[in-house]
Design an enzyme around this catalytic site. Sequence first.
Site, PDB file in Angstrom:
ATOM      1  N   HIS A  20      10.348   0.102  -1.841  1.00  0.00           N
ATOM      2  CA  HIS A  20      10.606   0.068  -0.428  1.00  0.00           C
ATOM      3  C   HIS A  20      12.301  -0.024  -0.389  1.00  0.00           C
ATOM      4  O   HIS A  20      12.794   0.578   0.562  1.00  0.00           O
ATOM      5  CB  HIS A  20      10.165  -1.521   0.170  1.00  0.00           C
ATOM      6  CG  HIS A  20       8.775  -1.667   0.209  1.00  0.00           C
ATOM      7  ND1 HIS A  20       8.244  -2.637  -0.252  1.00  0.00           N
ATOM      8  CD2 HIS A  20       8.017  -0.934   0.866  1.00  0.00           C
ATOM      9  CE1 HIS A  20       6.873  -2.569   0.327  1.00  0.00           C
ATOM     10  NE2 HIS A  20       6.678  -1.545   0.734  1.00  0.00           N
ATOM     11  N   LYS A  44      -4.199  -9.241   8.942  1.00  0.00           N
ATOM     12  CA  LYS A  44      -3.901  -8.962   7.391  1.00  0.00           C
ATOM     13  C   LYS A  44      -3.555 -10.545   6.692  1.00  0.00           C
ATOM     14  O   LYS A  44      -3.078 -11.385   7.398  1.00  0.00           O
ATOM     15  CB  LYS A  44      -2.616  -8.223   6.941  1.00  0.00           C
ATOM     16  CG  LYS A  44      -2.992  -6.741   7.100  1.00  0.00           C
ATOM     17  CD  LYS A  44      -1.839  -5.972   6.827  1.00  0.00           C
ATOM     18  CE  LYS A  44      -1.962  -4.770   5.854  1.00  0.00           C
ATOM     19  NZ  LYS A  44      -0.796  -3.919   5.566  1.00  0.00           N
ATOM     20  N   ARG A  93       3.994   7.818  -0.661  1.00  0.00           N
ATOM     21  CA  ARG A  93       3.839   7.869  -2.187  1.00  0.00           C
ATOM     22  C   ARG A  93       3.467   8.851  -2.804  1.00  0.00           C
ATOM     23  O   ARG A  93       3.559   9.442  -3.817  1.00  0.00           O
ATOM     24  CB  ARG A  93       3.379   6.479  -2.742  1.00  0.00           C
ATOM     25  CG  ARG A  93       4.495   5.533  -2.468  1.00  0.00           C
ATOM     26  CD  ARG A  93       3.774   3.952  -2.956  1.00  0.00           C
ATOM     27  NE  ARG A  93       2.657   3.990  -1.937  1.00  0.00           N
ATOM     28  CZ  ARG A  93       1.787   2.877  -1.992  1.00  0.00           C
ATOM     29  NH1 ARG A  93       1.868   1.857  -3.100  1.00  0.00           N
ATOM     30  NH2 ARG A  93       0.895   2.799  -1.276  1.00  0.00           N
ATOM     31  N   SER A 131       3.089  -3.231  -2.975  1.00  0.00           N
ATOM     32  CA  SER A 131       2.999  -4.652  -2.680  1.00  0.00           C
ATOM     33  C   SER A 131       1.856  -5.340  -3.206  1.00  0.00           C
ATOM     34  O   SER A 131       1.914  -6.687  -3.835  1.00  0.00           O
ATOM     35  CB  SER A 131       3.239  -4.961  -1.538  1.00  0.00           C
ATOM     36  OG  SER A 131       4.703  -4.562  -0.939  1.00  0.00           O
TER      37      SER A 131
END
Length: 171
Positions: A20, A44, A93, A131
Amino acid sequence: MKKMGKLLYAGSFDPITNGHLDVALRAAALAEELVVGVLVNSEKKARYTADERAQMIRLATSEIGNVTVVCFEGLLADYVNEHDVTAVVRGLRATMDFEYEISLAQMNAKLFRQAETIFLMANPSHSFISSSIVKEVFALGGDIGGLVPETVYDFMCRNRNNSGNASPHKL
């Protein structure tokens, strides 16, 4: 090169990783102002509160002069349209990121009044970092050195048992 105005790099950043941070550094170089937006999503289950995540981002980006950090909830397009954002930055990614991100970008293109979406490819040395993986390895006592900024690692260690959002064993 002319700077692009106000860019928004939004995400959950639970926690911010070196991947990030790499995207933020490159986006900041393109922008007059880079806003890193911590999304608050009640659907979430975050390990860290939005304020904790914002604090970690501020620690990680303190050396970058044109970065501000905000927390917000609701529709990304509402924030973009209300705050005169020039473009939204998204990091990619792998191929599966692209498939997910392209559908979001296409919906946002319909919702944004004038903003664009810009994709920045992850540095290959960071492409495996997420993460979720960082949180799991950290919670199980594994070494996350080199995966998060040192200031973030220190914050995580200091707050290992203090965060109010999740038990330390179940992510």
